[in-house]
Design a protein around this motif. Structure first.
Motif, PDB file in Angstrom:
ATOM      1  N   PHE A 158     -44.026 -19.798  24.162  1.00 44.17           N
ATOM      2  CA  PHE A 158     -43.866 -19.436  22.754  1.00 44.17           C
ATOM      3  C   PHE A 158     -43.057 -20.487  22.002  1.00 44.17           C
ATOM      4  CE2 PHE A 158     -41.504 -17.298  19.334  1.00 44.17           C
ATOM      5  CZ  PHE A 158     -42.573 -16.847  18.572  1.00 44.17           C
ATOM      6  N   SER A 159     -42.001 -21.005  22.629  1.00 41.63           N
ATOM      7  CA  SER A 159     -41.198 -22.035  21.964  1.00 41.63           C
ATOM      8  C   SER A 159     -42.010 -23.305  21.742  1.00 41.63           C
ATOM      9  CB  SER A 159     -39.948 -22.345  22.789  1.00 41.63           C
ATOM     10  OG  SER A 159     -40.290 -22.933  24.029  1.00 41.63           O
ATOM     11  N   THR A 160     -42.878 -23.631  22.703  1.00 39.33           N
ATOM     12  CA  THR A 160     -43.751 -24.787  22.520  1.00 39.33           C
ATOM     13  C   THR A 160     -44.727 -24.552  21.376  1.00 39.33           C
ATOM     14  OG1 THR A 160     -43.584 -25.275  24.885  1.00 39.33           O
ATOM     15  CG2 THR A 160     -45.395 -26.304  23.682  1.00 39.33           C
ATOM     16  N   LEU A 161     -45.229 -23.327  21.262  1.00 39.55           N
ATOM     17  CA  LEU A 161     -46.134 -22.970  20.171  1.00 39.55           C
ATOM     18  C   LEU A 161     -45.465 -23.170  18.819  1.00 39.55           C
ATOM     19  CD1 LEU A 161     -48.708 -21.587  19.007  1.00 39.55           C
ATOM     20  CD2 LEU A 161     -47.533 -19.406  19.365  1.00 39.55           C
ATOM     21  N   THR A 162     -44.249 -22.661  18.666  1.00 42.20           N
ATOM     22  CA  THR A 162     -43.562 -22.774  17.382  1.00 42.20           C
ATOM     23  C   THR A 162     -43.265 -24.228  17.042  1.00 42.20           C
ATOM     24  OG1 THR A 162     -41.393 -22.451  18.455  1.00 42.20           O
ATOM     25  CG2 THR A 162     -42.530 -20.494  17.638  1.00 42.20           C
ATOM     26  N   MET A 163     -42.900 -25.019  18.043  1.00 41.14           N
ATOM     27  CA  MET A 163     -42.611 -26.429  17.799  1.00 41.14           C
ATOM     28  C   MET A 163     -43.870 -27.182  17.390  1.00 41.14           C
ATOM     29  SD  MET A 163     -40.618 -29.072  20.323  1.00 41.14           S
ATOM     30  CE  MET A 163     -41.733 -28.697  21.691  1.00 41.14           C
ATOM     31  N   ALA A 164     -44.989 -26.880  18.059  1.00 41.44           N
ATOM     32  CA  ALA A 164     -46.245 -27.549  17.723  1.00 41.44           C
ATOM     33  C   ALA A 164     -46.690 -27.202  16.308  1.00 41.44           C
ATOM     34  CB  ALA A 164     -47.325 -27.172  18.737  1.00 41.44           C
ATOM     35  N   ILE A 165     -46.491 -25.942  15.910  1.00 39.90           N
ATOM     36  CA  ILE A 165     -46.833 -25.539  14.544  1.00 39.90           C
ATOM     37  C   ILE A 165     -46.037 -26.364  13.533  1.00 39.90           C
ATOM     38  CG2 ILE A 165     -46.628 -23.660  12.867  1.00 39.90           C
ATOM     39  CD1 ILE A 165     -47.266 -21.719  15.155  1.00 39.90           C
ATOM     40  N   ALA A 166     -44.758 -26.554  13.823  1.00 40.95           N
ATOM     41  CA  ALA A 166     -43.884 -27.238  12.867  1.00 40.95           C
ATOM     42  C   ALA A 166     -44.289 -28.694  12.667  1.00 40.95           C
ATOM     43  CB  ALA A 166     -42.434 -27.158  13.343  1.00 40.95           C
ATOM     44  N   PHE A 167     -44.477 -29.439  13.762  1.00 35.57           N
ATOM     45  CA  PHE A 167     -44.713 -30.868  13.562  1.00 35.57           C
ATOM     46  C   PHE A 167     -46.178 -31.205  13.305  1.00 35.57           C
ATOM     47  CE2 PHE A 167     -44.775 -30.990  18.355  1.00 35.57           C
ATOM     48  CZ  PHE A 167     -46.066 -31.461  18.514  1.00 35.57           C
ATOM     49  N   SER A 168     -47.097 -30.243  13.485  1.00 35.64           N
ATOM     50  CA  SER A 168     -48.504 -30.527  13.185  1.00 35.64           C
ATOM     51  C   SER A 168     -48.844 -30.243  11.727  1.00 35.64           C
ATOM     52  CB  SER A 168     -49.423 -29.711  14.095  1.00 35.64           C
ATOM     53  OG  SER A 168     -49.296 -28.334  13.837  1.00 35.64           O
ATOM     54  N   MET A 169     -47.953 -29.572  11.006  1.00 33.70           N
ATOM     55  CA  MET A 169     -48.233 -29.249   9.610  1.00 33.70           C
ATOM     56  C   MET A 169     -48.409 -30.505   8.762  1.00 33.70           C
ATOM     57  SD  MET A 169     -45.648 -26.011   9.094  1.00 33.70           S
ATOM     58  CE  MET A 169     -45.973 -25.830   7.363  1.00 33.70           C
ATOM     59  N   ILE A 170     -47.744 -31.596   9.129  1.00 29.37           N
ATOM     60  CA  ILE A 170     -47.804 -32.816   8.330  1.00 29.37           C
ATOM     61  C   ILE A 170     -49.203 -33.413   8.331  1.00 29.37           C
ATOM     62  CG2 ILE A 170     -47.092 -34.297  10.242  1.00 29.37           C
ATOM     63  CD1 ILE A 170     -45.634 -36.050   8.274  1.00 29.37           C
ATOM     64  N   THR A 171     -49.960 -33.191   9.423  1.00 26.10           N
ATOM     65  CA  THR A 171     -51.265 -33.842   9.532  1.00 26.10           C
ATOM     66  C   THR A 171     -52.251 -33.331   8.482  1.00 26.10           C
ATOM     67  OG1 THR A 171     -51.993 -32.223  11.181  1.00 26.10           O
ATOM     68  CG2 THR A 171     -50.964 -34.229  11.993  1.00 26.10           C
ATOM     69  N   THR A 172     -52.114 -32.084   8.051  1.00 20.26           N
ATOM     70  CA  THR A 172     -53.030 -31.539   7.044  1.00 20.26           C
ATOM     71  C   THR A 172     -52.660 -31.982   5.633  1.00 20.26           C
ATOM     72  OG1 THR A 172     -51.722 -29.508   6.811  1.00 20.26           O
ATOM     73  CG2 THR A 172     -53.463 -29.525   8.476  1.00 20.26           C
ATOM     74  N   LEU A 173     -51.491 -32.581   5.480  1.00 17.55           N
ATOM     75  CA  LEU A 173     -51.005 -32.974   4.155  1.00 17.55           C
ATOM     76  C   LEU A 173     -50.990 -34.487   3.979  1.00 17.55           C
ATOM     77  CD1 LEU A 173     -48.003 -30.484   3.933  1.00 17.55           C
ATOM     78  CD2 LEU A 173     -50.292 -30.189   2.983  1.00 17.55           C
ATOM     79  N   GLU A 174     -51.798 -35.195   4.788  1.00 21.61           N
ATOM     80  CA  GLU A 174     -51.768 -36.661   4.731  1.00 21.61           C
ATOM     81  C   GLU A 174     -52.077 -37.180   3.329  1.00 21.61           C
ATOM     82  OE1 GLU A 174     -54.124 -40.520   6.613  1.00 21.61           O
ATOM     83  OE2 GLU A 174     -54.432 -38.517   7.446  1.00 21.61           O
ATOM     84  N   ASN A 175     -53.157 -36.709   2.720  1.00 20.41           N
ATOM     85  CA  ASN A 175     -53.525 -37.214   1.396  1.00 20.41           C
ATOM     86  C   ASN A 175     -52.465 -36.891   0.352  1.00 20.41           C
ATOM     87  OD1 ASN A 175     -55.954 -38.217   2.381  1.00 20.41           O
ATOM     88  ND2 ASN A 175     -57.054 -36.308   1.957  1.00 20.41           N
ATOM     89  N   GLN A 176     -51.926 -35.677   0.417  1.00 19.07           N
ATOM     90  CA  GLN A 176     -50.904 -35.276  -0.560  1.00 19.07           C
ATOM     91  C   GLN A 176     -49.629 -36.115  -0.402  1.00 19.07           C
ATOM     92  OE1 GLN A 176     -52.758 -33.294   1.246  1.00 19.07           O
ATOM     93  NE2 GLN A 176     -53.829 -31.930  -0.168  1.00 19.07           N
ATOM     94  N   ILE A 177     -49.246 -36.383   0.847  1.00 17.10           N
ATOM     95  CA  ILE A 177     -48.052 -37.197   1.081  1.00 17.10           C
ATOM     96  C   ILE A 177     -48.276 -38.622   0.598  1.00 17.10           C
ATOM     97  CG2 ILE A 177     -46.588 -38.190   2.887  1.00 17.10           C
ATOM     98  CD1 ILE A 177     -46.961 -35.604   4.467  1.00 17.10           C
ATOM     99  N   ASN A 178     -49.471 -39.176   0.895  1.00 18.16           N
ATOM    100  CA  ASN A 178     -49.771 -40.533   0.449  1.00 18.16           C
ATOM    101  C   ASN A 178     -49.742 -40.638  -1.073  1.00 18.16           C
ATOM    102  OD1 ASN A 178     -50.075 -41.383   3.085  1.00 18.16           O
ATOM    103  ND2 ASN A 178     -52.301 -41.189   3.093  1.00 18.16           N
ATOM    104  N   ASP A 179     -50.289 -39.644  -1.760  1.00 14.86           N
ATOM    105  CA  ASP A 179     -50.268 -39.659  -3.226  1.00 14.86           C
ATOM    106  C   ASP A 179     -48.845 -39.494  -3.755  1.00 14.86           C
ATOM    107  OD1 ASP A 179     -52.999 -39.953  -3.237  1.00 14.86           O
ATOM    108  OD2 ASP A 179     -53.410 -37.807  -3.505  1.00 14.86           O
ATOM    109  N   ARG A 180     -48.063 -38.691  -3.097  1.00 18.25           N
ATOM    110  CA  ARG A 180     -46.704 -38.389  -3.583  1.00 18.25           C
ATOM    111  C   ARG A 180     -45.813 -39.623  -3.553  1.00 18.25           C
ATOM    112  NH1 ARG A 180     -43.503 -33.666  -3.901  1.00 18.25           N
ATOM    113  NH2 ARG A 180     -41.283 -34.017  -3.538  1.00 18.25           N
ATOM    114  N   ILE A 181     -45.923 -40.416  -2.482  1.00 20.37           N
ATOM    115  CA  ILE A 181     -45.032 -41.574  -2.346  1.00 20.37           C
ATOM    116  C   ILE A 181     -45.777 -42.902  -2.473  1.00 20.37           C
ATOM    117  CG2 ILE A 181     -43.384 -40.304  -0.930  1.00 20.37           C
ATOM    118  CD1 ILE A 181     -44.495 -41.533   1.519  1.00 20.37           C
ATOM    119  N   GLY A 182     -47.070 -42.842  -2.816  1.00 22.66           N
ATOM    120  CA  GLY A 182     -47.823 -44.053  -3.092  1.00 22.66           C
ATOM    121  C   GLY A 182     -48.032 -44.957  -1.894  1.00 22.66           C
TER     122      GLY A 182
END
Length: 225
Positions: A158-182
């Motif tokens: 379960f702890s591995t599950l929660t950790m994976a959820i946390a650090f994988s969230m960034i991958t779905t926001l790649e375009n938004q992050i790139n636009d935000r900081i250019g």
């Protein structure tokens, strides 16, 4: 066999991405890659556990996961560079080539040793000889050595599950992050690799430390970080 089959599915899924034209294609390809990972990773870890002893298992797993993280670090950076300087498809063609190289490596170098009494000639001879009165009782063979739903396994999982959820969230926001900081794909790949590089630096030393002081303190400290 499972590792080889999983690598084939991973390569097929990776080669299919340039052909994807609809969301359902992407969904199916990612599912195919997931099946490949399900075949490869557990079997690989089982081989690692079978070929190590308890006193050095943390160090051995540290080496294994370090190589995995090296692949994540190199792949994210290389994928961004290929996208920015060659083409979109080049990233997937290169990825499939890496998987094929791994397939050849396993095919040529990995050999499984037979477990149980077949791997021990003395055990085979003992079956032919009648048991003596003073012989100790033979232990019954067990297919599963641990309970998969034990509190320890469930809690760590379960702890591995929660950790994976946390650090994988960034991958779905790649375009938004790139636009935000250019930034472009190369810069995102470099930033994404930073986490993997830090794992590379500490994976083996901390694996050895876990052999000395135990696993639980390191797991708790890692989750807090």
């Amino acid at each position: 066999p499972l590792v080889l089959m999983g690598l084939i599915l991973m390569a097929a899924g990776t080669l299919g991405f340039p052909l994807a034209g609809r969301f359902v294609h992407l969904l199916l390809l990612r599912g195919l890659q997931g099946v490949g990972l399900a075949l490869t990773v557990p079997a690989s870890l089982a081989l690692m556990a079978k070929n190590t002893i308890r006193e050095s298992r943390g160090s051995s797993m540290g080496v294994y996961t370090t190589l995995r993280m090296a692949g994540f670090s190199i792949g994210s950076l290389l994928g961004g560079l290929l996208h920015d300087h060659v083409s979109f498809n080049a990233s997937f063609f290169m990825g499939s080539c890496f998987i094929f190289l791994g397939f050849l490596t396993v095919l040529v170098f990995v050999r499984e040793t037979e477990g149980g009494s077949r791997a021990n000639p003395a055990a085979g001879a003992s079956r032919a000889d009648p048991p003596q009165r003073n012989d100790p009782p033979r232990p019954k063979s067990r297919i599963i050595d641990i309970k998969l739903l034990s509190p320890t396994i469930a809690a760590v999982g379960f702890s591995t599950l929660t950790m994976a959820i946390a650090f994988s969230m960034i991958t779905t926001l790649e375009n938004q992050i790139n636009d935000r900081i250019g930034q472009g794909a190369s810069a995102f790949g470099l930033a994404f690799s930073a986490m993997m590089v830090s794992r590379l630096a500490f994976q083996i030393p901390l694996g050895r430390l876990s052999d000395r002081i135990g696993r639980r303190p390191l797991i708790m400290g890692g989750l807090l970080l």
